[in-house]
Design an enzyme around this catalytic site. Structure first.
Site, PDB file in Angstrom:
ATOM      1  CD  GLU A   6      -5.837  -5.282  -1.430  1.00  0.00           C
ATOM      2  OE1 GLU A   6      -5.484  -5.023  -0.269  1.00  0.00           O
ATOM      3  OE2 GLU A   6      -5.168  -4.959  -2.420  1.00  0.00           O
TER       4      GLU A   6
ATOM      5  N   GLY B 121      -0.136   0.479   5.923  1.00  0.00           N
ATOM      6  CA  GLY B 121       0.133  -0.125   7.227  1.00  0.00           C
ATOM      7  C   GLY B 121      -0.880  -1.178   7.633  1.00  0.00           C
TER       8      GLY B 121
ATOM      9  CB  THR C  87      -0.858   0.008   1.276  1.00  0.00           C
ATOM     10  OG1 THR C  87      -1.369  -1.275   1.455  1.00  0.00           O
ATOM     11  CG2 THR C  87      -1.904   1.076   1.248  1.00  0.00           C
TER      12      THR C  87
ATOM     13  CG  ASP D  19      -7.215  -6.666   3.132  1.00  0.00           C
ATOM     14  OD1 ASP D  19      -6.345  -7.015   3.939  1.00  0.00           O
ATOM     15  OD2 ASP D  19      -7.112  -5.634   2.431  1.00  0.00           O
TER      16      ASP D  19
ATOM     17  CB  SER E 123     -10.037  -1.469   2.821  1.00  0.00           C
ATOM     18  OG  SER E 123      -8.864  -0.681   2.869  1.00  0.00           O
ATOM     19  CB  SER E 124      -7.407  -0.826   7.650  1.00  0.00           C
ATOM     20  OG  SER E 124      -7.865  -2.020   8.214  1.00  0.00           O
TER      21      SER E 124
HETATM   22  O1  DON Z   1      -6.889  -2.444   2.508  1.00  0.00           O
HETATM   23  C1  DON Z   1      -6.222  -2.711   3.505  1.00  0.00           C
HETATM   24  O2  DON Z   1      -6.547  -2.399   4.630  1.00  0.00           O
HETATM   25  C2  DON Z   1      -4.895  -3.419   3.307  1.00  0.00           C
HETATM   26  N1  DON Z   1      -4.948  -4.230   2.126  1.00  0.00           N
HETATM   27  C3  DON Z   1      -3.776  -2.410   3.255  1.00  0.00           C
HETATM   28  C4  DON Z   1      -2.432  -3.066   3.110  1.00  0.00           C
HETATM   29  C5  DON Z   1      -1.293  -2.241   3.535  1.00  0.00           C
HETATM   30  O3  DON Z   1      -1.433  -1.134   3.995  1.00  0.00           O
HETATM   31  C6  DON Z   1       0.046  -2.877   3.389  1.00  0.00           C
HETATM   32  N2  DON Z   1       1.081  -1.965   3.677  1.00  0.00           N
HETATM   33  N3  DON Z   1       1.747  -1.917   4.661  1.00  0.00           N
END
Ligand code: DON
Length: 540
Positions: free
Chosen positions: A388, A441, A349, A391, A420-421
């Site tokens: 993804e 993150g 991300t 998640d 997602s976060s």
């Molecule tokens: O959408 C989300 O919450 C996660 N897929 C985000 C992944 C992420 O931030 C990875 N990086 N450190």
């Protein structure tokens, strides 16, 4: 000797922000920042710059920037118009709730994180195009040409780029190398010419589906042809006179952030001080409760009802606040999701922030999830595909790669978007733009954005210090408070342990990229996270 050393690590994150009178671009890779600044200099607006940066990061920050993933773009135009563009990946139609389970119902390791079965249908190309056609002023070809040039001619690898590339499958890239990506240049050229059709109905979809079929994947041409983006109403809340605009479901970001802010709003953090015992205690307890709700109640709004109004109701915030002890940690085992059982479903991300000279603001967080996503590149397309699908809840009660223990509202269904976060967020005060921020993150994104806001609003830090300051995180389960080195004094840690907290040091996380507007002068102040040293905040 020990004390000066300790003090050095605790205090060396202080730095001055970038200052520019009119426009500011902040990203975690300096080539991408420069691309955005060039677009603005030539009269493009913040959305034009965001599209160009989105494609540039896909070239120069391939751990994270992408066309093989998805994300969210939050736009606030200077006239007050707001848009939240959801270009989150969707599960392939053939996906089912038990996709990653063996015949005994156990999660099969790595299936949701590596290889083609981990891949959701990417949304980035359609999302960036939607933003451009709605708010942009430049052609797709013009906005993509800097990315194509960086891919074709190459760019110089810096020391921290090289560190990031260490985890890239199948390549050895060193600082000082010039990295050229001919396949990616060809793919981007095709998209520049034919637009999303090239990606969703043409040769790129065909290459991905062929590679997926050859490697036990379930992606189909129909998955690509039926992909769509959404425009959603952002989540709104207020904190100490500031108004927040943030990410709605299928992100949990805005709801969880606002729920935490509602709980902590009466506390006097400014008096208690940054990461003091009281500030840490009440913030962590609010996080614990809000993440319990996040993990239980939220999911893709096209599939499940999200009780957003209930979670953000002031009385509910007060009820959660009343459940916090003044002097003890509440064990997570005693924190149940606060709304009780409610009716079931009805039906790595990167983040960047841009403000232009007119005051249009854009916050984008987009992702391929893990560093380098699922670790696969289809044929000669030249870009990594996301993982993804991790998640989603592979199995209720079993943690995902971020340790999030989630429920059935986020179960796997064909066409559904995983929760997602990601929390791209814009803050206004008295109707005027004040702050633009976001971070990667994983599950920690929400607390990163929270602490960046608190550092500015409650502790009066400049925006560079606000993104640099050592972080603290709690997500209900596991029942552990994570902290970065320097977050707490030895004494505070001892006090927290005496209150019943389990503390765990984690070297570092996230990459916040933020802009604050000086309310008096309108000067744009930029803060790029020290944790990604190739980042750059600049403008004019
Ligand atoms: O959408 C989300 O919450 C996660 N897929 C985000 C992944 C992420 O931030 C990875 N990086 N450190």
């Amino acid at each position: 000797m020990l004390l000066p050393l300790l003090l050095a690590t605790v205090t060396n994150w202080h730095a001055a922000p970038a200052r520019e009178p009119r426009a500011m671009v902040v990203t975690e890779q300096h080539y991408a920042t420069q691309v955005g600044v060039d677009v603005l200099r030539h009269g493009g607006n913040a959305v034009d710059a965001a599209v160009a940066v989105g494609y540039a990061l896909a070239v120069v920050d391939p751990c994270c920037g992408n066309i093989g993933g998805g994300g969210f773009m939050l736009v606030r135009m200077h006239d007050g118009r707001e848009r939240f563009i959801d270009f989150r990946e969707r599960a392939p139609f053939r996906a089912t709730p038990s996709l990653y389970l063996d015949k005994h119902g156990n999660v099969i390791p790595n299936l949701s994180t590596k290889g083609y079965l981990a891949v959701g249908v990417p949304g980035t190309v359609m999302g960036l195009e939607r933003a451009r056609t709605e708010f942009g002023t430049r052609s797709r070809a013009a906005l993509m040409s800097p990315a194509i040039k960086l891919a074709k001619d190459g760019y110089l690898i810096g020391p921290d780029d090289a560190r990031v590339y260490k985890s890239m499958p199948g390549d050895t890239i060193k600082a000082g190398d010039v990295r050229k990506q001919r396949d990616l240049a060809a793919t981007l050229t095709l998209i520049a010419r034919d637009g999303p059709n090239a990606f969703y109905r043409g040769p790129i979809a065909q290459a991905i589906v062929a590679a997926s079929s050859a490697h036990h994947g379930i992606l189909s041409m129909k998955d690509f042809a039926s992909y769509y983006t959404n425009e959603l109403t952002p989540v709104h809340c207020s904190y100490r006179g500031y108004d927040l605009i943030s990410a709605p479901p299928p992100s949990s970001g805005g709801v969880t952030l606002c729920e935490i802010l509602n709980v902590i709003s009466p506390y006097d953090f400014a008096r208690w001080g940054w990461n003091s015992i009281q500030s840490a205690h009440y913030t962590v307890e609010a996080e614990r409760r809000a993440y319990a709700d996040r993990n239980t109640y939220l999911g893709d709004p096209s599939f499940v009802q999200n009780p957003v109004a209930q979670l953000l109701n002031a009385r509910y915030g007060a009820k959660l606040r009343a459940s916090i002890s003044t002097n003890r940690a509440t064990p997570s085992s005693q924190v149940d999701p606060g709304l009780g059982p409610i009716a079931h479903e009805n039906a790595q991300t990167t983040s960047f922030s841009i403000v232009d000279s007119a005051g249009n603001a854009v916050a984008v967080t987009y992702t391929i999830n893990d560093s380098f996503g699922a670790g696969v590149i289809a044929g000669n397309t030249g870009f990594f595909l996301n993982d993804e699908m991790d998640d989603f809840t592979s199995k209720p009660g079993v943690p995902n790669m971020f340790g999030l223990v989630q429920g059935t509202r986020n179960d796997i269904r064909g066409g559904k978007r995983p929760l997602s976060s990601m929390t791209p967020t814009i803050v206004t005060r008295n109707g005027k733009l004040f702050m633009v921020t976001g971070s990667p993150g994983g599950g920690r994104i929400i607390t990163i954005v929270l602490s960046t806001l608190q550092n500015v609003i409650d502790y009066g830090m400049n925006v560079q210090d606000a993104v640099n300051a050592p972080r603290v995180h709690m997500q209900w389960l596991p029942d552990v408070v994570e902290y970065e080195p320097g977050a707490f004094s030895v004494q505070t840690m001892q006090q927290l342990q005496a209150m019943g907290y389990a503390l765990k040091e984690v070297s570092s996380w996230g990459s916040a990229q933020a802009i604050v507007i000086d309310p008096k002068t309108g000067v744009r102040l930029g803060g790029t996270d020290r944790r990604r040293p190739e980042g750059l905040a600049t403008g004019f």
